[in-house]
Scaffold this active site. Structure first.
Site, PDB file in Angstrom:
ATOM      1  N   GLY B  71      -1.090   3.020   3.585  1.00 16.28           N
ATOM      2  CA  GLY B  71      -1.935   3.152   2.408  1.00 16.28           C
ATOM      3  C   GLY B  71      -1.174   3.582   1.182  1.00 16.28           C
ATOM      4  N   THR B  72      -1.170   2.716   0.186  1.00 19.36           N
ATOM      5  CA  THR B  72      -0.310   2.941  -0.978  1.00 19.36           C
ATOM      6  C   THR B  72      -0.724   1.989  -2.069  1.00 19.36           C
ATOM      7  OG1 THR B  72       1.582   3.404   0.406  1.00 19.36           O
ATOM      8  CG2 THR B  72       2.073   2.636  -1.764  1.00 19.36           C
ATOM      9  N   THR B  73      -0.339   2.311  -3.320  1.00 15.60           N
ATOM     10  CA  THR B  73      -0.201   1.258  -4.313  1.00 15.60           C
ATOM     11  C   THR B  73       1.140   1.453  -4.978  1.00 15.60           C
ATOM     12  OG1 THR B  73      -2.551   1.502  -4.754  1.00 15.60           O
ATOM     13  CG2 THR B  73      -1.293   0.126  -6.255  1.00 15.60           C
TER      14      THR B  73
END
Lengths: 199, 275
Positions: B71-73
């Site tokens: 989970g990341t941007t």
């Protein structure tokens, strides 16, 4: 999702590929080139699983170049196609099969133009016209209807445009632009990119 | 003799081989094949079941709760004055928030940056290994590695373990002889050169904002604002991204760290102007 097409004429081969590099629902690149130049008169068009395409195509490309360095002359398109198919077949039942679909287009001094269709099951067929991808369902019949062995270059270009227009009309996915190249006795020529406005 | 190992040379004479003991001293310099201290060159795969199948079974339904940090941007784009790299800082393990203050940019050298998305462990390990390979390249060849070559090294590492459950979505950014460089590399072995990329589960939101606000001739300040906006709006909509925006600017003479802004502050500031 990806689309390749090839049309063989009396003394040339016309090939086109879409320009989209996608990852699930996102277009990561709009100007991605799916054609790999194996030698002065041979192009390999490659689509399939991410990572496998570039890996396999570069492997074939380097080996064709190596053959030329070792022996002083280039592989013919037919020999290159059979070499490619052999590699696909060898890897097919290994731990790491390559999931790639290919079109190999080339011009041979003695045999003339040649278009070879290969798929991930290591099948090989020399064909007057061919296509890969979902778009092939829509366009193979167009080529069945309008193809003639004695097409001029302009007529082949029109046939190609007809196929691509059909894609923009009926294909659910947006493929905005296509690279087009033509191979003849003088080598590989870049033709104008086909870009369609959204209909 | 210390430099012999680092420089990758084969020792000339056999007697020195015996001097080092019975261990094989053949130094194989292939970055995608790691021996991990085994005495002979072998493909070091974990003992037991196939890793990706094993990992798939370690979820709630299987009774085990091992969730990898995901989970990341992250985003990066090239413009006239270089490359902007902006990342969030949240690490989630399933529904649990492991950390809100992770550094997802690895500073490989003053001219190369790598971003991380996917599995935190995989990214941290493989990019650190990439940093080592880049350093070795510099020592052996007396010039800095190009961005294309560095990304190819990482791509080949990924291909060496393809299908075994790695999860890496990384952007290699730098400035070399060709100018500013930006490459996207992932665990399938995909390697793409481009003007703008965004990775992670919030990437769609970031693409939306940056694509609509991008101009090639932006000023540096406008580019900083666009990078912040991209990450902030993505963290607003994506549950698995958040924390702070870490932003870097890759210039001709190296990268600079621009800012570290809290996302919630940014969103409040943006909303002021909205309603």
């Amino acid at each position: 999702m990806e689309y390749l097409i090839g049309i063989q004429g009396p003394d040339y081969v016309l090939v086109a590929a879409d320009n989209v590099a996608a990852s699930s629902i996102i277009q990561m690149k709009h100007d991605y080139d799916k054609m790999f130049k194996l030698s002065e008169k041979i192009l390999l068009l490659c689509v399939g699983e991410a990572g496998d395409t570039v890996q396999f195509a570069e492997y074939i490309q380097k080996n064709v170049q190596l053959y030329k360095m070792r022996n002083g002359y280039e592989l013919s398109p037919s020999a290159a196609a059979n070499f490619t198919r052999k590699n696909l077949a060898d890897y097919l039942r290994s731990r790491t099969p390559y999931h790639v679909n290919l079109l190999l287009a080339g011009y041979d001094e003695s045999d003339g133009p040649g278009l070879f269709y290969m798929d991930y099951m290591a099948s090989l067929a020399k064909a007057p016209f061919a296509a890969h991808g979902y778009g092939a369902f829509l366009t193979l019949s167009i080529m069945d209807r309008y193809y003639r062995p004695d097409l001029t270059r302009d007529e082949a270009m029109d046939l190609l445009k007809k196929c691509i227009e059909e894609l923009s009309r009926r294909f659910i996915l947006n493929l905005p632009s296509f690279n087009v190249r033509l191979i003849d006795k003088d080598g590989i020529h870049d033709m104008q990119k086909i870009t369609l406005g959204t209909k | 003799m210390a430099l012999v190992e680092v420089s990758g040379l084969k020792p000339f004479s056999e007697p020195t081989g015996q001097f080092f003991g019975t261990r094989q001293t053949h130094l194989v310099d292939r970055p995608n094949h790691y021996s991990f201290g085994t005495s002979i060159q072998e493909f070091a795969v974990p003992v037991g079941e196939e890793p990706s199948g094993f990992l798939k079974s370690c979820n709630k339904d299987g009774g085990v709760c091992i969730d990898m940090n995901h989970g990341t941007t992250t985003l990066a784009f090239k413009f006239r004055h270089g490359v902007i790299v902006a990342v969030d800082s949240r690490a989630s393990a399933g529904r649990y928030l492991a950390s809100n203050d992770v550094n997802k940019v690895i500073e490989i050298n003053p001219y190369l940056l790598g971003t991380m998305s996917g599995s935190a462990a995989d990214c941290q390990y493989w990019e650190r290994l990439l940093a080592k390979e880049c350093r070795l390249y510099r020592l052996r060849n007396n010039h800095r590695i190009s961005v294309a070559a560095a990304s190819k090294l990482l791509c080949n590492m990924m291909l060496g373990y393809k299908g075994m459950g790695l999860s890496v979505g990384s952007m290699v950014c730098g400035w070399d002889k060709e100018g500013p460089g930006l490459y996207y590399v992932d665990e399938n072995g995909t390697r793409l050169s481009g003007r703008m990329f965004s990775t992670g589960c919030g990437n769609g939101y970031a693409y939306g904002v940056v694509d609509s606000g991008y101009r090639e001739d932006m000023t540096v300040e406008e580019a900083y604002e666009l990078g912040c906006r991209g990450i902030a709006h993505a963290t607003h909509r994506d549950a698995y991204s958040g924390g702070v925006v870490n932003m870097y600017h890759m210039q001709e003479d190296g990268w600079i760290k621009v800012c570290k802004e809290d996302v919630s502050q940014l969103i409040h500031r943006y909303k002021e102007g909205m309603f």
